[in-house]
Motif scaffolding. Structure first.
Motif, PDB file in Angstrom:
ATOM      1  N   ILE A 261     -16.165 135.594  66.960  1.00  0.00           N
ATOM      2  CA  ILE A 261     -15.782 135.994  68.312  1.00  0.00           C
ATOM      3  C   ILE A 261     -14.624 135.136  68.796  1.00  0.00           C
ATOM      4  N   PRO A 262     -13.820 135.632  69.754  1.00  0.00           N
ATOM      5  CA  PRO A 262     -12.718 134.828  70.297  1.00  0.00           C
ATOM      6  C   PRO A 262     -13.226 133.516  70.896  1.00  0.00           C
ATOM      7  N   LYS A 263     -12.345 132.535  70.959  1.00  0.00           N
ATOM      8  CA  LYS A 263     -12.754 131.210  71.435  1.00  0.00           C
ATOM      9  C   LYS A 263     -13.108 131.202  72.918  1.00  0.00           C
ATOM     10  N   ASN A 264     -12.634 132.190  73.678  1.00  0.00           N
ATOM     11  CA  ASN A 264     -12.945 132.254  75.113  1.00  0.00           C
ATOM     12  C   ASN A 264     -14.203 133.071  75.409  1.00  0.00           C
ATOM     13  N   VAL A 265     -14.932 133.394  74.365  1.00  0.00           N
ATOM     14  CA  VAL A 265     -16.182 134.141  74.526  1.00  0.00           C
ATOM     15  C   VAL A 265     -17.342 133.286  74.043  1.00  0.00           C
ATOM     16  N   THR A 266     -18.397 133.235  74.830  1.00  0.00           N
ATOM     17  CA  THR A 266     -19.606 132.509  74.429  1.00  0.00           C
ATOM     18  C   THR A 266     -20.711 133.510  74.119  1.00  0.00           C
ATOM     19  N   LEU A 267     -21.524 133.176  73.114  1.00  0.00           N
ATOM     20  CA  LEU A 267     -22.629 134.049  72.697  1.00  0.00           C
ATOM     21  C   LEU A 267     -23.899 133.212  72.638  1.00  0.00           C
ATOM     22  N   ASN A 268     -24.822 133.475  73.556  1.00  0.00           N
ATOM     23  CA  ASN A 268     -26.073 132.717  73.651  1.00  0.00           C
ATOM     24  C   ASN A 268     -27.256 133.599  73.292  1.00  0.00           C
ATOM     25  N   PHE A 269     -28.254 132.989  72.672  1.00  0.00           N
ATOM     26  CA  PHE A 269     -29.438 133.722  72.238  1.00  0.00           C
ATOM     27  C   PHE A 269     -30.682 132.924  72.610  1.00  0.00           C
ATOM     28  N   ALA A 270     -31.657 133.611  73.225  1.00  0.00           N
ATOM     29  CA  ALA A 270     -32.874 132.914  73.660  1.00  0.00           C
ATOM     30  C   ALA A 270     -34.070 133.845  73.552  1.00  0.00           C
ATOM     31  N   GLN A 271     -35.232 133.231  73.252  1.00  0.00           N
ATOM     32  CA  GLN A 271     -36.493 133.957  73.247  1.00  0.00           C
ATOM     33  C   GLN A 271     -37.304 133.479  74.438  1.00  0.00           C
ATOM     34  N   CYS A 272     -37.720 134.425  75.295  1.00  0.00           N
ATOM     35  CA  CYS A 272     -38.376 134.067  76.553  1.00  0.00           C
ATOM     36  C   CYS A 272     -39.877 133.838  76.415  1.00  0.00           C
ATOM     37  N   THR A 273     -40.390 133.905  75.217  1.00  0.00           N
ATOM     38  CA  THR A 273     -41.815 133.679  74.992  1.00  0.00           C
ATOM     39  C   THR A 273     -42.010 133.033  73.639  1.00  0.00           C
ATOM     40  N   SER A 274     -43.081 132.258  73.517  1.00  0.00           N
ATOM     41  CA  SER A 274     -43.372 131.584  72.249  1.00  0.00           C
ATOM     42  C   SER A 274     -44.254 132.443  71.339  1.00  0.00           C
ATOM     43  N   GLU A 275     -44.691 133.611  71.826  1.00  0.00           N
ATOM     44  CA  GLU A 275     -45.550 134.476  71.018  1.00  0.00           C
ATOM     45  C   GLU A 275     -44.756 135.064  69.853  1.00  0.00           C
ATOM     46  N   PRO A 276     -45.424 135.266  68.718  1.00  0.00           N
ATOM     47  CA  PRO A 276     -44.737 135.914  67.578  1.00  0.00           C
ATOM     48  C   PRO A 276     -44.369 137.341  67.923  1.00  0.00           C
ATOM     49  N   MET A 277     -43.224 137.783  67.432  1.00  0.00           N
ATOM     50  CA  MET A 277     -42.730 139.128  67.738  1.00  0.00           C
ATOM     51  C   MET A 277     -42.545 139.906  66.444  1.00  0.00           C
ATOM     52  N   ARG A 304     -12.591 137.542  76.956  1.00  0.00           N
ATOM     53  CA  ARG A 304     -13.007 136.427  77.814  1.00  0.00           C
ATOM     54  C   ARG A 304     -14.326 136.769  78.510  1.00  0.00           C
ATOM     55  N   GLY A 305     -15.304 135.838  78.438  1.00  0.00           N
ATOM     56  CA  GLY A 305     -16.578 136.060  79.116  1.00  0.00           C
ATOM     57  C   GLY A 305     -17.746 135.558  78.306  1.00  0.00           C
ATOM     58  N   ALA A 306     -18.923 136.101  78.574  1.00  0.00           N
ATOM     59  CA  ALA A 306     -20.134 135.629  77.923  1.00  0.00           C
ATOM     60  C   ALA A 306     -21.031 136.799  77.541  1.00  0.00           C
ATOM     61  N   ILE A 307     -21.739 136.611  76.435  1.00  0.00           N
ATOM     62  CA  ILE A 307     -22.753 137.561  75.981  1.00  0.00           C
ATOM     63  C   ILE A 307     -24.076 136.802  75.875  1.00  0.00           C
ATOM     64  N   ILE A 308     -25.112 137.330  76.489  1.00  0.00           N
ATOM     65  CA  ILE A 308     -26.429 136.688  76.457  1.00  0.00           C
ATOM     66  C   ILE A 308     -27.426 137.657  75.834  1.00  0.00           C
ATOM     67  N   THR A 326     -20.705 139.978  80.519  1.00  0.00           N
ATOM     68  CA  THR A 326     -20.061 139.785  81.833  1.00  0.00           C
ATOM     69  C   THR A 326     -18.752 140.558  81.891  1.00  0.00           C
ATOM     70  N   GLY A 327     -18.752 141.721  81.271  1.00  0.00           N
ATOM     71  CA  GLY A 327     -17.527 142.510  81.162  1.00  0.00           C
ATOM     72  C   GLY A 327     -17.261 143.430  82.333  1.00  0.00           C
ATOM     73  N   LYS A 328     -16.598 144.552  82.042  1.00  0.00           N
ATOM     74  CA  LYS A 328     -16.097 145.437  83.094  1.00  0.00           C
ATOM     75  C   LYS A 328     -17.161 146.343  83.692  1.00  0.00           C
ATOM     76  N   GLY A 329     -18.309 146.469  83.039  1.00  0.00           N
ATOM     77  CA  GLY A 329     -19.372 147.311  83.593  1.00  0.00           C
ATOM     78  C   GLY A 329     -19.043 148.795  83.508  1.00  0.00           C
ATOM     79  N   LYS A 378     -18.785 143.280  86.823  1.00  0.00           N
ATOM     80  CA  LYS A 378     -19.768 142.192  86.730  1.00  0.00           C
ATOM     81  C   LYS A 378     -20.527 142.200  85.409  1.00  0.00           C
ATOM     82  N   GLY A 379     -20.596 143.346  84.762  1.00  0.00           N
ATOM     83  CA  GLY A 379     -21.215 143.360  83.455  1.00  0.00           C
ATOM     84  C   GLY A 379     -22.282 144.419  83.269  1.00  0.00           C
ATOM     85  N   THR A 380     -22.787 144.490  82.045  1.00  0.00           N
ATOM     86  CA  THR A 380     -23.767 145.502  81.656  1.00  0.00           C
ATOM     87  C   THR A 380     -24.883 144.854  80.844  1.00  0.00           C
ATOM     88  N   THR A 381     -26.094 145.360  81.037  1.00  0.00           N
ATOM     89  CA  THR A 381     -27.239 144.919  80.232  1.00  0.00           C
ATOM     90  C   THR A 381     -27.823 146.125  79.513  1.00  0.00           C
TER      91      THR A 381
END
Length: 389
Positions: A261-277, A304-308, A326-329, A378-381
């Motif tokens: 990905i471009p250097k001005n873009v961040t890509l974060n990854f998280a699991q909101c629960t400790s349960e096995p999926m 430019r922006g962030a992906i979560i 956090t893109g154009k929506g 503001k972005g899209t989910t």
């Protein structure tokens, strides 16, 4: 032998001809009902005229009058009739429910309903100066036929509905066959050069002076290309599902994109629960869907922006994978349109990525994929949902 098939214009002609036949039948049935109604009115007026003439000619009093009325009423046995005197006392009736005749209120309502619909009572003067009033109703046959055009209309509507569904399903199946054929042909065409590239990659490994890092990165891209070939070859084929760790599959897709990905873009990854999926998925196709959402999110950022990316559980039954940017929506009107084949907001693109993703998630994995939320500038989910084991 050549297989016979009806094309688009043939199907449209079939629907138009069916529509014309239905409308013609409806109009003609309504015409027949009108003619029968006029015939019954004519008959009751002739009957009333005959009664009047007979009463005028009678010279033996009310006994003969009652006998004549009874005979003529018996002759018009299919038309409900109530004959009354000046004071609306019933002299004779035909095809009227005895319970109605026994109840003054119901009788009054019945006379009023007979009067409605342009059926004013026919007045017959007698020799004594009194007036006999003839109230009449439509025959049971006519009442039944009045509903017949509506029955026809309902049947015709059902016919058109089924024809439209069949036509749409046929068109959809035809499109599916085109996409499947394109996918398999793409896999076939990519097979030869990827096999050749594997050979060249091994050749580079054997050469001195070639940086191992470069060869490793090329191997990663070639491995991804082989995955793409495998994915395209699976479109339209029987999909085998197996228990898989959803976190590991998503993490693998995120890891691949993170280094590209471009250097001005961040890509974060998280699991909101400790349960096995654990979920029943096909590795190659499910990863394709996740990567497609990541690629769309990256395109929406325009450098430019962030992906979560987040994993969570819903009702302890569904595993949710959310890809937020956090893109154009996009406007709400496009929430469903983006999954239609050929729809795209990009200057370049076929508009097939999300359409194929929807098919993979919903038809193959029996899950869901949809726009969870979006706001202009503001972005899209996007959310994928698969059942938890």
């Amino acid at each position: 032998m050549r297989k016979f098939s009806i094309g688009y214009h043939g199907k449209m002609l079939f629907i138009i001809v069916g529509f014309a036949i239905g409308v013609t039948s409806l109009v003609y049935s309504n015409y027949l009902v009108g003619k029968l109604r006029d015939k019954e009115r004519h008959e009751i007026h002739l009957w009333s005229f005959a009664v009047g003439e007979t009463v005028k000619a009678a010279s033996s009093g009310n006994r003969h009058q009652a006998e004549i009325l009874a005979r003529i009423i018996d002759f018009s046995e299919d038309i409900p009739v109530i004959v009354c005197d000046d004071n609306l006392r019933v002299i004779q009736n035909r095809l009227i429910d005895p319970a109605v005749m026994a109840d003054p209120e119901q009788l009054a309502d019945k006379l009023e309903s007979m009067r409605s619909g342009g059926r004013d009572p026919i007045e017959i003067p007698t020799a004594q100066g009194s007036i006999i009033r003839v109230f009449y109703d439509e025959s049971p046959l006519l009442k039944s036929l009045q509903y017949f055009p509506w029955v026809q209309l309902s049947v015709f509507a059902v016919f058109i509905g089924f024809a439209f569904i069949a036509f749409r399903s046929s068109k959809h199946s035809e499109q599916n066959r085109v996409w499947i054929g394109m996918a398999k042909e793409t896999a076939h065409q990519l097979g030869t050069p990827t096999s050749s590239l594997l050979g060249w990659l091994e050749y580079l490994r054997s050469q001195e002076g070639v940086e191992p890092f470069v060869v490793d990165e090329m191997n990663k891209d070639l491995t991804r290309l082989l995955k793409v070939v495998d994915r395209f070859s699976k479109i339209g084929a029987t999909t085998n599902l197996a228990p898989r760790n959803i976190y590991e599959l998503v993490a693998g897709a995120v890891s691949y994109f993170r280094t590209r990905i471009p250097k001005n873009v961040t890509l974060n990854f998280a699991q909101c629960t400790s349960e096995p999926m654990q979920g029943m998925v096909n590795d190659a196709l499910f990863e394709w869907v996740v990567e497609n959402l990541l690629k769309n999110a990256l395109d929406a950022l325009q450098g430019r922006g962030a992906i979560i990316v987040q994993l969570s559980l819903r009702d302890d039954k569904w595993i949710c994978i959310d890809v937020r940017d956090t893109g154009k929506g996009m406007p709400k009107a496009n929430f469903k349109r983006i999954f239609q084949p050929g729809f795209t907001t990009k200057t370049r693109g076929w508009g097939l990525g999300l359409s194929l993703s929807k098919r993979i998630v919903e038809e193959y994995h029996h899950g869901r994929i949809f726009v969870l939320d979006s706001e202009i500038d503001k972005g899209t989910t996007m959310r994928i949902m698969v059942r938890k084991l």
